[in-house]
Design a protein around this motif. Sequence first.
Motif, PDB file in Angstrom:
ATOM      1  N   UNK A 305       2.010  32.535  -6.813  1.00 23.12           N
ATOM      2  CA  UNK A 305       0.666  32.831  -7.304  1.00 23.12           C
ATOM      3  C   UNK A 305       0.497  34.346  -7.350  1.00 23.12           C
ATOM      4  N   UNK A 306      -0.133  34.842  -8.408  1.00 20.21           N
ATOM      5  CA  UNK A 306      -0.278  36.288  -8.595  1.00 20.21           C
ATOM      6  C   UNK A 306      -1.746  36.671  -8.493  1.00 20.21           C
ATOM      7  N   UNK A 307      -2.029  37.598  -7.582  1.00 16.68           N
ATOM      8  CA  UNK A 307      -3.377  38.094  -7.332  1.00 16.68           C
ATOM      9  C   UNK A 307      -3.426  39.570  -7.697  1.00 16.68           C
ATOM     10  N   UNK A 308      -4.544  39.999  -8.285  1.00  9.36           N
ATOM     11  CA  UNK A 308      -4.742  41.414  -8.593  1.00  9.36           C
ATOM     12  C   UNK A 308      -5.765  41.990  -7.624  1.00  9.36           C
ATOM     13  N   UNK A 309      -5.510  43.213  -7.187  1.00 13.25           N
ATOM     14  CA  UNK A 309      -6.441  43.898  -6.286  1.00 13.25           C
ATOM     15  C   UNK A 309      -7.731  44.209  -7.027  1.00 13.25           C
ATOM     16  N   UNK A 310      -8.858  43.897  -6.394  1.00 12.76           N
ATOM     17  CA  UNK A 310     -10.143  44.175  -7.034  1.00 12.76           C
ATOM     18  C   UNK A 310     -10.446  45.666  -7.079  1.00 12.76           C
ATOM     19  N   UNK A 311      -9.953  46.419  -6.095  1.00 11.97           N
ATOM     20  CA  UNK A 311     -10.145  47.860  -6.075  1.00 11.97           C
ATOM     21  C   UNK A 311      -8.819  48.525  -5.726  1.00 11.97           C
ATOM     22  N   UNK A 312      -8.444  49.605  -6.428  1.00 13.15           N
ATOM     23  CA  UNK A 312      -7.185  50.291  -6.084  1.00 13.15           C
ATOM     24  C   UNK A 312      -7.283  50.938  -4.710  1.00 13.15           C
ATOM     25  N   UNK A 313      -6.206  50.880  -3.967  1.00 12.05           N
ATOM     26  CA  UNK A 313      -6.137  51.469  -2.632  1.00 12.05           C
ATOM     27  C   UNK A 313      -4.965  52.439  -2.611  1.00 12.05           C
ATOM     28  N   UNK A 314      -5.265  53.700  -2.327  1.00 12.00           N
ATOM     29  CA  UNK A 314      -4.235  54.731  -2.408  1.00 12.00           C
ATOM     30  C   UNK A 314      -3.144  54.531  -1.366  1.00 12.00           C
ATOM     31  N   UNK A 315      -3.473  53.913  -0.242  1.00 11.44           N
ATOM     32  CA  UNK A 315      -2.498  53.776   0.830  1.00 11.44           C
ATOM     33  C   UNK A 315      -1.476  52.683   0.608  1.00 11.44           C
ATOM     34  N   UNK A 316      -1.685  51.824  -0.370  1.00  8.98           N
ATOM     35  CA  UNK A 316      -0.747  50.727  -0.600  1.00  8.98           C
ATOM     36  C   UNK A 316       0.429  51.204  -1.440  1.00  8.98           C
ATOM     37  N   UNK A 317       1.560  50.582  -1.208  1.00  8.83           N
ATOM     38  CA  UNK A 317       2.774  50.893  -1.942  1.00  8.83           C
ATOM     39  C   UNK A 317       3.436  49.603  -2.410  1.00  8.83           C
TER      40      UNK A 317
END
Length: 423
Positions: A305-317
């Motif tokens: 299952x593919x989920x998209x982040x609702x808000x971009x988070x700079x700390x994620x890689x």
Amino acid sequence: MRKRLIPVLIIMVGIIGFVVLKATRDVPDPVSPQERSWRVDVMEIQPDALQPSLTLYGQLESPRRFTVVAPMAGRIGELPVRDGQQVEQGSLLVALDEDDILPRVKQAEADLADAQAQLLSEQLNHRNDQQALALEQRILANAETSFKRTEQLVGRELVSRAELDNAQDIVERAALTVATRQRSIDSHESRLTALQARAERAEAALESMQRDAERSRFMAPFAGVVGSVQVAEGDQVNANAALLDFYPVEGMELRASLPQIHAPEFIRALAAGQQLVAHTLETRSPLSMTLQRIAGQADASGVEALFTLDQPVAGLRVGNLLAISVPKPVSENSVALPYSALYGNNTVYALVDGRMSRIEVERVGETRQEGGQRWILVQSEELKAGMRIITTHLPNALQGLRVETAEGDAVGTAPESVTERAE
């Protein structure tokens, strides 16, 4: 005689004393065996319509992630970025040395100029051939006329036979010249086509070289993060060699493995237009993401299952592992219990008349409590309102085992979960 009776009397007195002591000793009360009881915690349940959730584990990826490759062989001239660096749109990521690029561009330009010059020369030669053919045809006509005149004179024996032969040679040479010129004119179209193709190839090669020269200085097409850098400044690389990875912060997706048993209901929810919003299990700064689609290929373990982040988070890689909680449809007559109350996959125990009573249940999902704890959500026709469920996990639990609660303790009740109670 009297000395012999004294030992006998001593022995008799000792026997009589032993018998008297044994007859007058205290008899202890008989010990009756007592059954041991185990102290446990219980909670009173109230079946209700609750919304279960499913915990999934996935890895972040970016559908817009790409690898920068070398368009041609050369030396790395500039590499101003480093692994993990965030860059703005239009920033230089990597560049090949211009000393390796400019000579190839000039060579391609020279090849195109040469092809175009040969094409122009062919066109000029064709016009000259056409003009020369008209002259050579008149020369041939004059030679034929002279030959006929000489032939008449020979017939009247006014000139020698040698002059007739010379006239015939002149006619044949003129005819050969006309035939050669005509053949050159006839083959003009094929030569012209070949030269045009050569010029087009040279032009295409120049455009390709110019495009590669532009790509040799790769600029960031959007704001993003530099992935793994695989070269260093000064390295000699081959054409199509991977240089570095680059991806945007926005538009990241979480690819989570969805068990096969749960896949149909998620597919139906998407088809019905339902919006399923999941949250990470991180309590300090939870992230929300929305289910976008189900992968088109499955295996024996399930489907992705593919989920998209609702808000971009700079700390994620890209590559981060996340655990998320995905809501499921509301489940009627379900009970939320701590995991310590569950034995195996489908067994809980109720406290009935001071003993453990086994109940078979069906797991329908999970639920999160106000404190962030994850509880199991179960269903069973045997679960009734007011029933007390044992929440202490006993390693020797079995049907009919004697248990007791702490004296004076109030019976616990299930706390309400944050989002799972259906209004």
